[in-house]
Design a protein around this motif. Structure first.
Motif, PDB file in Angstrom:
ATOM      1  N   ASP A 181      27.675  12.202  -8.371  1.00  0.00           N
ATOM      2  CA  ASP A 181      27.931  13.352  -9.238  1.00  0.00           C
ATOM      3  C   ASP A 181      27.654  14.668  -8.542  1.00  0.00           C
ATOM      4  OD1 ASP A 181      28.791  11.920 -11.420  1.00  0.00           O
ATOM      5  OD2 ASP A 181      26.795  11.738 -12.304  1.00  0.00           O
ATOM      6  N   ASP A 192      27.656  20.263 -17.880  1.00  0.00           N
ATOM      7  CA  ASP A 192      28.975  19.728 -17.532  1.00  0.00           C
ATOM      8  C   ASP A 192      28.903  18.227 -17.269  1.00  0.00           C
ATOM      9  OD1 ASP A 192      31.845  19.969 -16.525  1.00  0.00           O
ATOM     10  OD2 ASP A 192      30.827  19.257 -14.729  1.00  0.00           O
ATOM     11  N   HIS A 193      27.908  17.768 -16.527  1.00  0.00           N
ATOM     12  CA  HIS A 193      27.777  16.349 -16.209  1.00  0.00           C
ATOM     13  C   HIS A 193      27.449  15.516 -17.457  1.00  0.00           C
ATOM     14  CE1 HIS A 193      26.907  17.177 -11.650  1.00  0.00           C
ATOM     15  NE2 HIS A 193      28.171  17.389 -11.996  1.00  0.00           N
ATOM     16  N   ARG A 196      30.971  15.164 -18.743  1.00  0.00           N
ATOM     17  CA  ARG A 196      31.887  14.548 -17.782  1.00  0.00           C
ATOM     18  C   ARG A 196      31.661  13.042 -17.658  1.00  0.00           C
ATOM     19  NH1 ARG A 196      36.797  14.781 -15.571  1.00  0.00           N
ATOM     20  NH2 ARG A 196      36.840  13.979 -13.436  1.00  0.00           N
ATOM     21  N   GLU A 199      33.556  11.269 -20.302  1.00  0.00           N
ATOM     22  CA  GLU A 199      35.001  11.337 -20.072  1.00  0.00           C
ATOM     23  C   GLU A 199      35.439  10.306 -19.037  1.00  0.00           C
ATOM     24  OE1 GLU A 199      35.637  16.150 -20.897  1.00  0.00           O
ATOM     25  OE2 GLU A 199      35.132  15.430 -18.885  1.00  0.00           O
ATOM     26  N   HIS A 213      39.333  17.609 -14.739  1.00  0.00           N
ATOM     27  CA  HIS A 213      38.024  18.212 -14.990  1.00  0.00           C
ATOM     28  C   HIS A 213      38.221  19.541 -15.703  1.00  0.00           C
ATOM     29  CE1 HIS A 213      33.675  18.187 -13.319  1.00  0.00           C
ATOM     30  NE2 HIS A 213      33.737  18.846 -14.460  1.00  0.00           N
ATOM     31  N   ASP A 216      33.685  24.717 -17.412  1.00  0.00           N
ATOM     32  CA  ASP A 216      32.260  24.491 -17.629  1.00  0.00           C
ATOM     33  C   ASP A 216      31.557  25.668 -18.299  1.00  0.00           C
ATOM     34  OD1 ASP A 216      32.184  26.341 -15.597  1.00  0.00           O
ATOM     35  OD2 ASP A 216      30.764  25.228 -14.340  1.00  0.00           O
ATOM     36  N   ARG A 224      35.288  20.306 -25.098  1.00  0.00           N
ATOM     37  CA  ARG A 224      35.327  18.982 -24.470  1.00  0.00           C
ATOM     38  C   ARG A 224      34.442  17.997 -25.219  1.00  0.00           C
ATOM     39  NH1 ARG A 224      33.886  20.218 -18.359  1.00  0.00           N
ATOM     40  NH2 ARG A 224      33.725  17.928 -18.297  1.00  0.00           N
TER      41      ARG A 224
END
Length: 307
Positions: A181, A192-193, A196, A199, A213, A216, A224
């Motif tokens: 990551d 964000d992670h 993500r 996802e 992606h 952010d 998101r």
């Protein structure tokens, strides 16, 4: 994880492609000769391409019939020239005629025996069968799943009050949580992670390519989260409904390809999500020690507020 797909997954996709009804069409879909395609596929699965396709499409037919589809439309979708031929094949496979297929919520088996454990899962996904184990709606896993999403939303809303400098500042001593990551040395990257990872794992579970992606900044991350959160919960509910916690996921997004037990995937996501959320909370408290709205990220307090 990478955007590359493993060869076995490509062969499976070619077998299940709606337009590939014959061995020659399957082989052409991956630019191979029928002989080499069949040999490579059988070596990887222990089952011939035609046999696996026939079995998986019968499993799909059972699911479709249980959902109310007509025998005629299901027979055509399964590639049979006549309803009679489909009915004979279906009855031999499941022990009852298509017209006697019960609705989905019954305990009637919808998977046929296989040497490789690869089965149909709607709409056309592949699973490796595991030991069924169900979970109740209020067990710790369910609570942690909902708490994770709610706490992420709370942190995002709190981050909206941070300055751009606070939001993106590189924090001294920040750790790399997972090597693939990359660094998580700011509030922005950690948040964000958090989103993500869900996802990407959903794409793996669905057999899709690595998703694009998104942004952010806080509004983009909230959007998101609104998109991925319901899908994440729906996917886990479906795994639980069919007792699939012990199933093995063949992940086409890893290089080299890897397999994961689905229950361990959920545990993985929850473990690192908890770490990331607490790291973001710590940084925000550094910036605003008086910010009581952050709370302590405690599932006990969260549940009390909800009940």
């Amino acid at each position: 994880m990478t955007t590359r797909r493993d060869r076995l997954r490509e062969l499976l996709d070619a077998v299940l492609d709606e337009d590939n009804a014959t061995l020659g069409q399957m082989a052409a879909g991956v630019y191979s000769s029928p002989f080499h395609f069949a040999r490579q596929f059988s070596r990887g699965t222990g089952e011939s391409p035609v046999s696996l396709r026939r079995r998986v499409l019968l499993e799909r037919a059972c699911w479709q019939l249980g959902g109310g589809a007509s025998v005629t439309e299901v027979a055509i979708a399964a590639g049979y020239d006549t309803v009679e031929g489909f009915s004979r094949a279906f009855t031999r496979a499941f022990g009852h005629p298509p017209s006697a297929t019960p609705p989905p919520m019954t305990k009637t088996p919808r998977w046929l025996p296989s040497v490789n454990g690869i089965h149909f899962h709607p709409p056309i996904s592949l699973w490796v069968e595991g030991e069924p184990k169900g979970r109740s709606d209020m067990d710790p896993t369910a609570l942690l799943l909902h708490h994770d999403l709610d706490d992420t939303r709370l942190l995002l809303k709190a981050a909206a009050g941070s300055s751009e400098e606070q939001y993106r500042r590189t924090r001294a001593g920040a750790a790399t949580v997972l090597p693939w990551d990359g660094p998580e040395d700011s509030i922005a990257t950690a948040l964000d992670h958090l989103i993500r990872t869900k996802e990407v794992w959903l794409a793996s579970i669905d057999g899709a390519d690595t998703p694009g992606h998104g942004g952010d900044d806080v509004p983009a991350l909230l959007a998101r989260l609104d998109e991925v959160g319901p899908r994440w919960l729906d996917t886990i509910r479906e795994i639980d409904r069919r007792g699939g916690w012990g199933d093995t996921l063949i992940d086409a997004l890893c290089e080299p390809p890897e397999s994961f037990v689905l229950g361990s995937v959920i545990a993985h996501v929850l473990t690192y999500s908890a770490y990331r959320r607490q790291q973001v909370r710590y940084w925000m408290r550094e910036d605003s020690p008086e910010n009581d709205a952050l709370g302590w990220g405690d599932p006990i307090d969260w549940l009390r507020r909800r009940t």
